[in-house]
Write a protein that holds these residues in place. Sequence first.
Motif, PDB file in Angstrom:
ATOM      1  N   LEU A   9    -133.871  56.928  50.683  1.00  0.00           N
ATOM      2  CA  LEU A   9    -133.107  57.015  49.446  1.00  0.00           C
ATOM      3  C   LEU A   9    -133.171  58.426  48.876  1.00  0.00           C
ATOM      4  CD1 LEU A   9    -134.207  53.732  47.622  1.00  0.00           C
ATOM      5  CD2 LEU A   9    -132.067  54.155  48.836  1.00  0.00           C
ATOM      6  N   ASP A  10    -132.108  58.815  48.211  1.00  0.00           N
ATOM      7  CA  ASP A  10    -132.091  60.063  47.466  1.00  0.00           C
ATOM      8  C   ASP A  10    -132.762  59.766  46.125  1.00  0.00           C
ATOM      9  OD1 ASP A  10    -131.394  62.124  45.672  1.00  0.00           O
ATOM     10  OD2 ASP A  10    -129.509  62.519  46.730  1.00  0.00           O
ATOM     11  N   MET A  11    -134.032  60.148  45.987  1.00  0.00           N
ATOM     12  CA  MET A  11    -134.814  59.762  44.825  1.00  0.00           C
ATOM     13  C   MET A  11    -134.270  60.354  43.524  1.00  0.00           C
ATOM     14  SD  MET A  11    -136.697  57.487  45.978  1.00  0.00           S
ATOM     15  CE  MET A  11    -137.507  57.151  44.439  1.00  0.00           C
ATOM     16  N   GLN A  12    -133.625  61.503  43.596  1.00  0.00           N
ATOM     17  CA  GLN A  12    -133.014  62.068  42.391  1.00  0.00           C
ATOM     18  C   GLN A  12    -131.877  61.170  41.904  1.00  0.00           C
ATOM     19  OE1 GLN A  12    -131.759  66.153  42.684  1.00  0.00           O
ATOM     20  NE2 GLN A  12    -130.839  66.153  40.661  1.00  0.00           N
ATOM     21  N   LEU A  17    -129.730  56.732  38.415  1.00  0.00           N
ATOM     22  CA  LEU A  17    -129.234  55.357  38.351  1.00  0.00           C
ATOM     23  C   LEU A  17    -130.101  54.499  37.429  1.00  0.00           C
ATOM     24  CD1 LEU A  17    -127.240  53.219  39.446  1.00  0.00           C
ATOM     25  CD2 LEU A  17    -128.877  52.799  41.279  1.00  0.00           C
ATOM     26  N   LEU A  18    -131.413  54.613  37.559  1.00  0.00           N
ATOM     27  CA  LEU A  18    -132.309  53.816  36.716  1.00  0.00           C
ATOM     28  C   LEU A  18    -132.201  54.221  35.247  1.00  0.00           C
ATOM     29  CD1 LEU A  18    -135.509  53.364  38.920  1.00  0.00           C
ATOM     30  CD2 LEU A  18    -133.523  51.857  38.683  1.00  0.00           C
ATOM     31  N   LYS A  19    -132.081  55.502  34.993  1.00  0.00           N
ATOM     32  CA  LYS A  19    -131.902  55.963  33.608  1.00  0.00           C
ATOM     33  C   LYS A  19    -130.587  55.432  33.038  1.00  0.00           C
ATOM     34  CE  LYS A  19    -134.786  60.054  33.835  1.00  0.00           C
ATOM     35  NZ  LYS A  19    -134.851  61.511  33.895  1.00  0.00           N
ATOM     36  N   SER A  20    -129.533  55.428  33.854  1.00  0.00           N
ATOM     37  CA  SER A  20    -128.238  54.894  33.410  1.00  0.00           C
ATOM     38  C   SER A  20    -128.337  53.401  33.119  1.00  0.00           C
ATOM     39  CB  SER A  20    -127.168  55.130  34.476  1.00  0.00           C
ATOM     40  OG  SER A  20    -126.897  56.490  34.602  1.00  0.00           O
ATOM     41  N   TYR A  21    -129.036  52.678  33.976  1.00  0.00           N
ATOM     42  CA  TYR A  21    -129.227  51.244  33.766  1.00  0.00           C
ATOM     43  C   TYR A  21    -129.956  51.002  32.444  1.00  0.00           C
ATOM     44  CZ  TYR A  21    -131.093  46.535  34.319  1.00  0.00           C
ATOM     45  OH  TYR A  21    -131.438  45.218  34.115  1.00  0.00           O
ATOM     46  N   SER A  40    -140.093  55.150  41.160  1.00  0.00           N
ATOM     47  CA  SER A  40    -139.296  55.628  40.044  1.00  0.00           C
ATOM     48  C   SER A  40    -139.338  54.586  38.938  1.00  0.00           C
ATOM     49  CB  SER A  40    -137.850  55.858  40.491  1.00  0.00           C
ATOM     50  OG  SER A  40    -137.061  56.322  39.425  1.00  0.00           O
ATOM     51  N   LYS A  41    -139.282  55.033  37.689  1.00  0.00           N
ATOM     52  CA  LYS A  41    -139.253  54.096  36.567  1.00  0.00           C
ATOM     53  C   LYS A  41    -138.504  54.717  35.408  1.00  0.00           C
ATOM     54  CE  LYS A  41    -143.708  55.461  34.659  1.00  0.00           C
ATOM     55  NZ  LYS A  41    -145.030  55.052  34.266  1.00  0.00           N
ATOM     56  N   SER A  42    -137.990  53.843  34.540  1.00  0.00           N
ATOM     57  CA  SER A  42    -137.234  54.322  33.393  1.00  0.00           C
ATOM     58  C   SER A  42    -137.408  53.375  32.214  1.00  0.00           C
ATOM     59  CB  SER A  42    -135.746  54.415  33.752  1.00  0.00           C
ATOM     60  OG  SER A  42    -134.994  54.806  32.626  1.00  0.00           O
TER      61      SER A  42
END
Length: 157
Positions: A9-12, A17-21, A40-42
């Motif tokens: 996965l492209d972690m960036q 995506l997680l921040k958008s969610y 990753s977490k948000s």
Amino acid sequence: MKYNLAQILDMQKVEELLKSYTKATGLVSALVDSKGIILSKSGWQQICTEFHRVHPQSAKNCKLSDTTLANRLNAGNKFNVYKCLNGLIDIAVPIIVDNQHLGNLFTGQFFFEEPDFLFFKKQAKKFGYNESEYLKSLSKVPILSESDIKNKLDFFS
């Protein structure tokens, strides 16, 4: 071929995506690999970042809850709902590549109904949390309906 989630996965882009969610839904999110490592977490709730995941025993509860939730997912299940050992609701959506369960997208850290304040007061005492600060962070945890959550999970699924 055996895959590693962090390598494929492209972690960036995952971070974005997680921040958008989180921004779109108000819910927290995380990407966790099959070994329980948070990639990753948000938007995590204060009760988790400053209390549950900091104290050694409650952090152990978090990891056990994450693992239990992940292990309940079978290929074909869209998601699994679980009440963590620290009392909050978490949801996992499996990430499957070539029939390999590589990890999960998590969302959660909310309630379906008013929290049991006595349970959380006991937690504060058990783990030596500052009760006032702990209960203040508890008051920030959202209460959501199951139908609202299922609608939001369509995005994850």
